[in-house]
Design an enzyme around this catalytic site. Structure first.
Site, PDB file in Angstrom:
ATOM      1  N   GLY A   1     -12.050  -3.990  -3.938  1.00  0.00           N
ATOM      2  CA  GLY A   1     -13.498  -3.810  -3.950  1.00  0.00           C
ATOM      3  C   GLY A   1     -13.907  -2.655  -4.851  1.00  0.00           C
ATOM      4  O   GLY A   1     -13.648  -1.495  -4.532  1.00  0.00           O
TER       5      GLY A   1
ATOM      6  N   LYS B   1     -26.515   1.278  14.370  1.00  0.00           N
ATOM      7  CA  LYS B   1     -26.403   0.440  13.170  1.00  0.00           C
ATOM      8  C   LYS B   1     -27.413  -0.687  13.305  1.00  0.00           C
ATOM      9  O   LYS B   1     -27.846  -1.039  14.416  1.00  0.00           O
ATOM     10  CB  LYS B   1     -24.999  -0.154  13.050  1.00  0.00           C
ATOM     11  CG  LYS B   1     -24.617  -0.564  11.630  1.00  0.00           C
ATOM     12  CD  LYS B   1     -24.179   0.626  10.800  1.00  0.00           C
ATOM     13  CE  LYS B   1     -23.610   0.190   9.462  1.00  0.00           C
ATOM     14  NZ  LYS B   1     -23.052   1.323   8.706  1.00  0.00           N
TER      15      LYS B   1
ATOM     16  N   GLY C   1     -15.822   1.880  -4.137  1.00  0.00           N
ATOM     17  CA  GLY C   1     -14.586   1.689  -4.884  1.00  0.00           C
ATOM     18  C   GLY C   1     -14.624   2.228  -6.295  1.00  0.00           C
ATOM     19  O   GLY C   1     -13.640   2.783  -6.792  1.00  0.00           O
TER      20      GLY C   1
ATOM     21  N   LYS D   1     -19.890  -0.188  -4.482  1.00  0.00           N
ATOM     22  CA  LYS D   1     -20.516   1.120  -4.338  1.00  0.00           C
ATOM     23  C   LYS D   1     -19.505   2.261  -4.214  1.00  0.00           C
ATOM     24  O   LYS D   1     -19.625   3.283  -4.886  1.00  0.00           O
ATOM     25  CB  LYS D   1     -21.404   1.126  -3.087  1.00  0.00           C
ATOM     26  CG  LYS D   1     -22.687   0.322  -3.195  1.00  0.00           C
ATOM     27  CD  LYS D   1     -23.463   0.465  -1.885  1.00  0.00           C
ATOM     28  CE  LYS D   1     -24.808  -0.234  -1.956  1.00  0.00           C
ATOM     29  NZ  LYS D   1     -25.581  -0.044  -0.705  1.00  0.00           N
TER      30      LYS D   1
END
Length: 360
Positions: A183, A83, A188, A186
């Site tokens: 949320g 990451k 949700g 993107k």
């Protein structure tokens, strides 16, 4: 432009490599974390976020990269976990030059790490980064990529939620259930669509006025509530955290009314022990890195030449993986998060061991 590697805390975290990147001319400050390459090159997105401190940025990249290793392992991918985070405000600090400088740092790793989208980065950003490195996924369709990885992330979360529903109520459907989504970004927004199509009632909240406006216009049947506290204390069957991590903590778990927690956010458990608290309250938690793996499955498919139907079929198997983990947890008397970790660690150890067989 310069690179230096910090060893502070790496041994304790278990990471192979952590790279700090800085380019003063563009203002780039980034950290790339590679947790494991036992299964293959590390794959994980780049998060662009205004952290309060360097310590907070390091903590996030260590947690996220470890999570990606476990996620990729359980998704059945021959990829390790990594990451990256870019420390800054994406609305103010992002520029072509900064992204291209970051791309050059990714290139210095020579394929040990593949990047993709995450919070604060989008498909067009990946196309810019790709002008400096070939180790990029999540690119636009115009450039041969998969496009928005949130599509299959949401699909995978929905499959995990179906498996949890079957485990809890005997049927793999959310029809007639009330699902709370924290949320509507993107992931949700796509998840809401799947749930409504399945016959569920959706209640949701978001800090973004634009997201709420979209929800009211697209799905007027969604019940919008003012904040997450109102959401989790309302009469819901399933809680779906789909924003930032740490959604399940010492304050939220005691008042949460849902019977199932299945969401798209990464690192939902604020600290070790939260999974035990959920279990003690009779709340079934499906590990986030299992159910939200659809996105990484989607972008990983680019490496061999993207095919959406093939990627969706792989993401649909999250239903089977989640069910396997829930059964294992019941059989062994451990929380689902522990069962998932055991399966992931077993695959990394068994398949990673094969690397010791010399191929010549």
């Amino acid at each position: 432009m310069g690179v230096f590697v910090s060893s502070d805390g790496i041994e304790a975290a278990g990471h192979e490599q952590v790279v700090f990147c800085q380019d003063r001319h563009t203002g780039l400050k980034a950290i790339i974390g590679i947790y494991s390459t036992a299964l293959g090159p590390a794959l994980g997105g780049t998060r662009f976020y205004p952290y309060e401190s360097e310590e907070a940025a390091v903590t996030d990249v260590l947690n996220l990269s470890r999570g990606m290793a476990y996620k990729n392992a359980l998704a059945g991918l021959d990829l390790g976990g990594g990451k990256a985070v870019i420390w800054g405000n994406p609305e103010l600090d992002k520029s072509e030059a900064l992204l291209r400088a970051y791309g050059r740092f990714v290139e210095t790793l020579r394929g040990r790490y593949y990047t993709a989208c995450d919070v604060g980065t989008y498909v067009p950003d990946m196309d810019v980064i790709a002008r400096e490195t070939s180790y990029v996924t999540g690119r636009s369709v115009e450039h041969g990529g998969a496009g928005d990885s949130s599509v299959l992330t949401a699909w995978g979360v929905f499959q995990g939620m179906r498996a949890a529903a079957e485990h809890t109520w005997g049927r793999p459907t959310l029809a007639g259930r009330r699902v709370g989504i924290a949320g509507l970004g993107k992931v949700g927004k796509y998840l809401a669509g799947h749930l409504i199509e399945d016959g569920a009632t959706v209640v949701a909240t978001d800090v973004s006025p634009a997201a709420l406006e979209w929800a009211r216009a697209t799905y007027p049947q969604i019940d919008i509530v003012p904040d997450t506290k109102t959401l989790i204390t309302s009469d819901i069957d399933v809680y779906a955290p789909c924003a930032l991590g740490g959604a399940l903590d010492d304050d939220t778990v005691p008042v949460l009314r849902a019977k199932i927690v299945t969401g798209g956010a990464n690192n939902q458990l604020a600290h070790p022990g939260i999974d035990k608290m959920l279990e003690e309250r009779g709340i079934l938690y499906t590990p986030d890195y299992v159910v939200n793996a659809g996105g990484v499955i989607q972008v990983a498919d680019e490496i061999e030449g993207f095919n959406f139907e093939r990627a969706k079929l792989r993401a649909t198997k999250i239903f089977d993986t989640t069910g396997q983990i829930l059964r294992l947890a019941s059989d062994e008397g451990v929380p689902p998060a522990v069962a998932a970790d055991r399966l992931a660690e077993r695959r990394m150890a068994e398949v990673g061991r094969l690397r010791s067989i010399y191929l010549g």
